[in-house]
Scaffold this active site. Structure first.
Site, PDB file in Angstrom:
ATOM      1  CB  CYS A 161      -0.922  -0.007   1.218  1.00 47.02           C
ATOM      2  SG  CYS A 161      -1.863   1.526   1.348  1.00 47.02           S
ATOM      3  CE  LYS A 220      -2.526  -6.685  -3.987  1.00 48.22           C
ATOM      4  NZ  LYS A 220      -2.547  -5.244  -3.692  1.00 48.22           N
ATOM      5  NE  ARG A 230      -7.029   0.014 -10.698  1.00 47.97           N
ATOM      6  CZ  ARG A 230      -6.052   0.612 -11.350  1.00 47.97           C
ATOM      7  NH1 ARG A 230      -6.008   1.933 -11.395  1.00 47.97           N
ATOM      8  NH2 ARG A 230      -5.122  -0.109 -11.957  1.00 47.97           N
TER       9      ARG A 230
HETATM   10  C1  LIG Z   1      -9.946   1.600  -3.845  1.00 52.20           C
HETATM   11  C2  LIG Z   1      -8.766   0.683  -3.724  1.00 52.20           C
HETATM   12  C3  LIG Z   1      -8.457   0.140  -2.489  1.00 52.20           C
HETATM   13  C4  LIG Z   1      -7.362  -0.724  -2.347  1.00 52.20           C
HETATM   14  N1  LIG Z   1      -7.112  -1.327  -1.134  1.00 52.20           N
HETATM   15  C5  LIG Z   1      -6.129  -2.260  -1.034  1.00 52.20           C
HETATM   16  C6  LIG Z   1      -5.949  -3.024   0.159  1.00 52.20           C
HETATM   17  O1  LIG Z   1      -6.680  -2.891   1.148  1.00 52.20           O
HETATM   18  N2  LIG Z   1      -4.916  -3.925   0.169  1.00 52.20           N
HETATM   19  C7  LIG Z   1      -4.098  -4.125  -0.899  1.00 52.20           C
HETATM   20  O2  LIG Z   1      -3.187  -4.958  -0.845  1.00 52.20           O
HETATM   21  N3  LIG Z   1      -4.259  -3.431  -2.043  1.00 52.20           N
HETATM   22  C8  LIG Z   1      -5.264  -2.529  -2.136  1.00 52.20           C
HETATM   23  N4  LIG Z   1      -5.468  -1.890  -3.332  1.00 52.20           N
HETATM   24  C9  LIG Z   1      -4.646  -2.266  -4.510  1.00 52.20           C
HETATM   25  C10 LIG Z   1      -5.315  -3.402  -5.302  1.00 52.20           C
HETATM   26  O3  LIG Z   1      -5.403  -4.579  -4.525  1.00 52.20           O
HETATM   27  C11 LIG Z   1      -4.531  -3.700  -6.593  1.00 52.20           C
HETATM   28  O4  LIG Z   1      -3.226  -4.086  -6.233  1.00 52.20           O
HETATM   29  C12 LIG Z   1      -4.466  -2.503  -7.532  1.00 52.20           C
HETATM   30  O5  LIG Z   1      -5.729  -1.864  -7.653  1.00 52.20           O
HETATM   31  C13 LIG Z   1      -3.970  -2.915  -8.928  1.00 52.20           C
HETATM   32  O6  LIG Z   1      -4.822  -3.885  -9.494  1.00 52.20           O
HETATM   33  P1  LIG Z   1      -5.946  -3.492 -10.592  1.00 52.20           P
HETATM   34  O7  LIG Z   1      -5.259  -2.712 -11.677  1.00 52.20           O
HETATM   35  O8  LIG Z   1      -6.490  -4.806 -11.047  1.00 52.20           O
HETATM   36  O9  LIG Z   1      -6.958  -2.645  -9.874  1.00 52.20           O
HETATM   37  C14 LIG Z   1      -6.532  -1.010  -3.476  1.00 52.20           C
HETATM   38  C15 LIG Z   1      -6.839  -0.437  -4.711  1.00 52.20           C
HETATM   39  C16 LIG Z   1      -7.945   0.383  -4.847  1.00 52.20           C
HETATM   40  C17 LIG Z   1      -8.272   0.971  -6.215  1.00 52.20           C
END
Ligand SMILES: Cc1cc2nc3c(=O)[nH]c(=O)nc-3n(C[C@H](O)[C@H](O)[C@H](O)COP(=O)(O)O)c2cc1C
Length: 328
Positions: free
Chosen positions: A109, A150, A238
């Protein structure tokens, strides 16, 4: 990895490729996971990231709603973050008692607060502390539930020594969001690096499952990217805002009629309302209204109205009025 270390390692029982719904704070709560499970179930679910200090604090109730779940969400991994290794050990023990299938450590994060305290992705710059946290979590998990991680590709620059370090800790699974912390989500995910990560895994920790993450918009794209790199799976976040049926082999939201879409919206909202009542802020739900009220005549108007709603009753009324006007 010593097999005896994880007698109940559910990760090793999964069919590949593994598709995971990414943890997303304020998004992937038990309600959304149940909804996604109905539409098309991923192989694994993760909870939102849950703070281990908060889990044992006076304000515990403001934290532990993230750990609420139902049986339909299995296998379910609880993702945790925090600063004190001893709290990770305590949290892992509690997660076993709560019935989670696994525990995942958030080391990715990029939010300013945690990073400035050297936690979450800040751990990329503090390997001794990262190791203490991993070791403490494994101790708490006691080989009963598997410990996964992660993370991102690096902090300021792509840093394969960080990935090497993590693999040397032999997590049950490693998910890499294929961007650096500095890149936030502003550049395309570096899927071209995934093959190298797989080779590193093969050399350093052959039983660790390796999962790529970033920018995936469909199951076919996930399959293709996983196959190209030889990875074990993909995590998708997303993409579900574009299609909550993303993990379904049969159907997509775009196949639904306008009436079906608004019915799905209402069902989603009713489950949210039955689950959370007034304990969560209703406007957090509105982001999903935009997903359903999309792609049909009048959708924009409906969206604008729904974005103003403050409670389930108002939402029901607006949708009822829309359906009435729509049928003429
Ligand atoms: C609104 C939001 C909240 C997120 N919260 C977390 C979380 O609690 N823990 C985490 O490891 N990643 C979190 N992420 C990251 C996502 O797990 C992911 O790694 C990131 O969105 C990239 O993947 P994507 O392109 O498929 O969205 C968050 C992302 C978004 C957009």
């Amino acid at each position: 990895m010593d097999k005896r270390e994880y007698p109940h390692n559910f990760w090793q029982t999964l069919e590949k490729p593994i598709f995971i719904l990414a943890p997303m704070e304020d998004v992937t709560d038990t309600v959304l996971r149940q909804v996604i499970a109905r539409y098309g179930k991923p192989t694994v679910f993760f909870t939102e990231f849950t703070n281990v200090e908060g889990m044992f604090s006076k304000g515990e109730k403001h934290v532990v709603h993230r750990l609420q779940y139902t049986e339909t969400e299995r296998p379910l991994v609880a993702q945790i973050w925090g600063s004190q290794p001893e709290n990770f050990a305590k949290a892992a023990k509690k997660l076993i008692d709560m019935g989670f299938d696994g525990v995942d450590l958030n080391m990715g994060c990029p939010a300013q607060g945690p990073v400035s305290r050297g936690v979450c992705s800040g751990l990329i710059n503090d390997r001794p502390r990262a190791k203490e946290i991993i070791d403490a979590t494994k101790e708490g998990a006691a080989g009963i539930i598997p410990v996964s991680i992660k993370t991102r590709l690096g902090f300021r620059a792509i840093d394969l020594a960080w990935i090497q370090f993590i693999l040397e800790q032999k997590p049950a699974a490693l998910t890499v969001h294929l961007r650096t912390v500095s890149e936030m989500s502003k550049v395309p995910a570096h899927w071209d690096r995934m093959k190298t990560l797989v080779e590193m895994r093969d050399a350093l920790s052959s039983e660790t499952l390796i999962i790529g993450n970033g920018d995936i918009k469909s199951l076919n794209e996930a399959r293709q990217k996983v196959a190209e790199a030889g990875a074990d799976g993909a995590m998708v976040g997303r993409g579900i805002f574009e299609d909550p049926f993303l993990f379904s082999e049969q159907t997509a939201l775009s196949d639904k009629t306008p009436e079906e879409k608004v019915q799905l919206l209402l069902e989603h909202m009713r489950l949210w309302s039955d689950t959370w009542g007034t304990s969560k802020h209703f406007p957090t739900l509105r982001k999903f209204f935009k997903v359903y009220a999309n792609g049909f005549p009048g959708a924009q108007d409906l969206r604008i109205k729904l974005m103003e709603t403050q409670n389930p009753e108002e939402t029901e009324q607006i949708v009822a009025a829309f359906l009435q006007s729509f049928s003429y």
